[in-house]
Structures are given as structure tokens and as C-alpha cells.
Scaffold this active site. Structure first.
Site, short mmCIF file in Angstrom:
data_model
loop_
_atom_site.label_atom_id
_atom_site.label_comp_id
_atom_site.label_asym_id
_atom_site.label_seq_id
_atom_site.Cartn_x
_atom_site.Cartn_y
_atom_site.Cartn_z
N ASN A 146 0.95 -1.00 -0.07
CA ASN A 146 0.07 -0.12 0.37
C ASN A 146 0.74 1.10 0.04
OD1 ASN A 146 -2.01 1.84 0.43
ND2 ASN A 146 -3.30 0.59 1.66
N ASP A 147 1.26 1.70 1.08
CA ASP A 147 2.08 2.90 1.15
C ASP A 147 3.35 3.09 0.17
OD1 ASP A 147 0.30 3.78 3.24
OD2 ASP A 147 1.18 2.76 4.79
N VAL A 148 4.06 1.72 0.19
CA VAL A 148 5.02 1.94 -0.69
C VAL A 148 5.05 2.11 -2.03
CG1 VAL A 148 6.44 0.32 0.96
CG2 VAL A 148 4.95 -0.66 -0.77
N ALA B 41 0.10 3.73 7.20
CA ALA B 41 0.21 5.12 7.36
C ALA B 41 -1.29 5.83 7.33
CB ALA B 41 1.08 5.85 6.33
#
Length: 461
Positions: free
Chosen positions: A387-389, A428
Site C-alpha cells: 500500500n504505502d510503498v 500510514a
């Protein structure tokens, strides 16, 4: 006998360093671990040969208990739970150092007639070891979902409270140094340090947990080195410094990969789910869904497919079916690679470990700097639970909490397929802009079941 002990220690140190060199690559990591383990076995044997070592019954009992608890746990742990085990085992090391300091205090009647360096090293080990132990327990609880992954904080007073607790621990240590022999002082040192470990890690969200594990590992190593200095044990000093130095370097690398400073991470208050963090408004943009059949067709007629694994793959234990899918694609002439972000998952190297377990060829595992230049010629990027990466907001939105964090440039691919259970945010707590891009399609469901469905469709083509 002293000469024999020194010789064995030298052999052990050489094996430590040689084993550590093996950890620099996936192909040699297992061998490196085994070599370092042999070195540790030799160091333990050498320590037992030191003249004056007694209480053999207690030593044998301790070894037996440690083996009975550690070996089955290590053998039975699932790869998805590896971060929790690392956090727990690391914490036990810090706790052992704290107990050693307590025993040293009692056996020397408050460090009376002991050299100053022994007292300072013991008290340093007591504080840092206790912080590491209790902080690691919190990290374990968050990773095991026994505690909420979100930050648990006192709010604005948090840092002031942390500072006061640290000062209290230091005050007890100073009182001991000035000649205080009351056992209540060493207990106070340990208790205040324990409270500090809890208060520091509880406010840290799940998004920063990989860095926290690495930092606590470094602290445990430093506390072990201090205990070795107090006990005049060279093996503990060398092994502790190796762990402390390597852990510190890894912590810095992990923080850099997230574009966050270590003080900001320790300050806490970021990540862990919950309400979405502030960022750019996505307006009325909607996502596009796909199904296993369409995904299979897209990948079967691609020249290159890049698989981007994340924690969702670990949760679903999908690494084996992903390998099976990749083999089918390769049989159809598709080139398959894997893009590994440094902080994907919940500990350093989490994705590498999972894919290695599934016997994915090492040469297909590409680190972020190596693979990012490949995305603009990639036909399909298959994002599995990451997700965040992969969030373009890290590049495009100055107001995003993750702005500046290096990401995998999957949005540069010709098309992106995201396997995810829902549209929920990642650790996050930030909406992923990638999911609303015109070239992105969402395949909802359990990652393992979704990939298995894609495999069946590929077989039918």
C-alpha cells in the site's frame, strides 16, 4: 586453560564476522546464519571453560529451558509471524542483560570496591536492556495485534513524561554511583527504564514498526556489550558491538527508505490505521474493478510482469501460489520480476524471506533502486497487498505525511492490477492515489484465493 579460551574466542569472532558477511545476499544468508551460530556455540563453550565458572546445574538447567522454549518456537513459527518472533527474542536478550545488572549489584553489595567502569557499564546495561525488553514486548503486542497498531499516546505531554521517566531512571543510577547500596535503587532504575520502554514504543504506529524492531535490536546489542564490559567477557563485548553497530546501520537505512528521521519515529504518532491522514483531496474519483479472467489475459499477453509484494501477501500466505503463477507466465514467454521495497512488510527483509521460502529465484528479486527504472517498460505491475510503498502521493503531494518517501514507481507501468481485500488504507492511514489512476484495476479478495483463481484462468488460456 586461559590460552585455550582466548584461542576459542578468536575463532568465534572470526566466524561471527564471516557469518555476517554472508547476510549481505539471499544466496549466502542461510550459510551465514549457520556459520555465525557455530561461532556463538564456540563462544559459549569457551566461556564455560573459564576457570572459576561453577553452578553447572543451573547452567545446564538454563540451557535446557532455553532450548525447550526456543527451538520449537523457531521451528513452528509461521513466516507471517516472523517479525513478532524477532521482536520477542530480541527483547529477551535485553531482559537478560537487565537481570545480569541486578545480579551484579547484589553480588557486589552495590558495586562497592568495583572499578568505576564496571558500575557504569552495569547501570547502562540495566537501563538500555530494560528499555529494549519492555519496548520489544510492546512491538510484539502490536505486531501480534494483541495491542492496537495505532499510536497509543498521552498527547502533547508525551515527550515531557518520557523525559521525566528517563531522568528518574538516571537519578536512581547516579544515586547508586554515589554509594547508594539500597536494593530499592536498582529496582527503581529497572522499573523506570521499563516504563520508558513502554512509553516510547506505545505511541509509535504500525507504519514505523520495521524501524522500531531494528532500533530495539541495536539497543539490545549495545546493552549486551556493556554487560560484557562489566563481566570482563570479550565474547559479549564483540558480539554485542557487532549487533549494535549493524542494527544502528540498518535502522538508519530503514529510516532513510521512509524519508523519516529516527527522532521523528521515536516521537511516535504516525501510522497504524484509523482515520485517513490529511493529504490531497481525491474528489469524486472512483476505482475500477477487474476479475481473475481479465487479469490472467492481461498478464498472459504481457512481455514483462513485475510482482510487488506487501504485507497483504504475508497475511494471506500467498507466496507459494504467486510462485506457481509466475511459473505459468514464464511458460508462456512472460518475463517475471519481483520489486522489493526496503520497508515492505513488518520487518527488514520480510518479503525476501517469504519469497525465498517459496523458492523464488534470487535473481528475480529486485531492490527498489534496481527495479524502478524497469516500470516504464513493464506491461503489468501486480501489486499484492502493498500500500504505502506504492503511493504516488509520496512524490506528488507536498501535504502528504509520506511526501518524500522513496516508493516503487508502479504507476509508470502500462497497467497496474492491485490485489487487496478492500479499499482500506495501509499502516500510514493514507488514501493511495494509485488505486484511482486510469491504468489501475482492483481485484478484491484474499490474495491467495485471488492468485489461485488467476492460475486457473491462465491454465485455460
Amino acid at each position: 586453560m586461559t590460552t585455550v579460551v582466548v584461542a576459542l574466542y578468536i575463532v568465534a569472532f572470526a566466524l561471527f564476522i564471516y557469518g555476517l558477511m554472508g547476510l549481505t545476499g539471499p544466496r549466502t544468508a542461510v550459510r551465514g546464519n549457520l556459520i555465525a551460530a557455530v561461532g556463538m556455540g564456540i563462544a559459549v563453550l569457551a566461556t564455560l571453560l573459564i576457570p572459576g565458572v561453577s553452578n553447572w546445574a543451573l547452567i545446564v538447567l538454563g540451557v535446557a529451558l532455553g532450548t525447550a522454549l526456543g527451538v520449537p518456537a523457531a521451528k513452528q513459527v509461521k513466516m507471517t509471524a516472523m517479525p513478532q518472533m524477532v521482536a520477542l527474542f530480541n527483547g529477551v536478550g535485553g531482559g537478560a542483560v537487565a537481570l545480569i545488572a541486578w545480579v551484579e549489584f547484589n553480588t557486589t553489595a552495590g558495586f562497592i570496591n568495583e572499578p568505576t567502569y564496571v558500575m557504569v557499564a552495569s547501570l547502562f546495561g540495566a537501563i538500555v536492556g530494560s528499555v529494549s525488553f519492555w519496548g520489544s514486548l510492546v512491538a510484539f503486542g502490536k505486531l501480534q495485534e494483541l495491542l492496537p497498531g495505532r499510536p497509543i499516546s498521552l498527547g502533547k505531554p508525551q515527550q515531557l513524561v518520557n523525559a521525566l521517566v528517563l531522568l528518574a531512571a538516571l537519578a536512581c543510577a547516579v544515586a547508586i554511583g554515589l554509594g547508594g547500596g539500597a536494593e530499592l535503587l536498582i529496582i527503581g532504575t529497572l522499573v523506570f527504564a521499563a516504563a520508558l520502554g513502554l512509553l516510547v514504543v506505545l505511541p509509535i504506529g504500525g507504519a514505523d514498526m520495521p524501524v522500531v524492531i531494528s532500533l530495539l535490536n541495536a539497543l539490545t546489542g549495545l546493552s549486551a556489550a556493556a554487560a560484557g564490559l562489566a563481566l570482563n567477557n570479550t565474547a559479549m563485548i564483540v558480539a554485542g558491538m557487532i549487533v549494535g553497530a549493524s542494527g544502528s546501520i540498518l535502522t538508519n537505512l530503514m529510516a532513510t527508505a521512509m524519508n523519516r528521521s529516527i527522532p521523528a519515529i521515536v516521537a511516535g504518532g504516525f501510522g497504524g490505521g484509523g482515520a485517513a491522514a490529511p493529504g490531497r483531496e481525491l474528489g469524486d474519483r472512483t476505482h475500477r474493478e477487474t476479475n481473475a479472467a481479465d487479469a490472467a489475459v492481461q498478464m498472459a499477453y504481457a512481455n514483462q510482469v513485475v510482482v510487488v509484494p506487501g504485507y497483504g501477501m504475508a497475511v494471506a500466505q500467498a507466496q507459494h501460489v504467486v510462485k506457481d503463477m509466475a511459473r505459468l507466465l514464464e511458460d508462456k514467454g512472460v518475463e517475471v520480476k519481483y520489486a522489493i521495497h526496503p520497508v515492505a512488510g513488518r520487518m527488514p527483509g520480510h518479503m525476501n524471506v517469504l519469497l525465498a521460502e517459496a523458492d523464488v529465484p534470487y535473481e528475480q528479486l529486485k531492490e527498489m533502486d534496481e527495479i524502478n527504472g524497469e516500470f516504464n517498460r513493464t506491461d503489468v505491475a501486480l501489486v499484492i497487498g502493498a500500500n504505502d510503498v506504492t503511493n504516488p502521493a509520496a512524490r506528488n503531494d507536498p501535504n502528504s505525511p509520506i511526501h518524500g518517501m522513496p516508493i516503487l514507481n508502479v504507476d509508470e507501468s502500462k497497467s497496474v492490477i492491485v490485489l487487496k481485500r478492500s479499499m482500506n488504507t495501509g499502516f500510514a492511514g493514507i488514501e493511495n492515489e494509485l488505486y484511482y489512476e486510469p491504468g489501475t484495476s482492483m481485484l478484491f479478495g484474499d490474495a491467495k484465493a485471488s492468485v489461485a483463481a488467476v492460475i486457473e484462468e491462465l491454465k485455460a488460456l
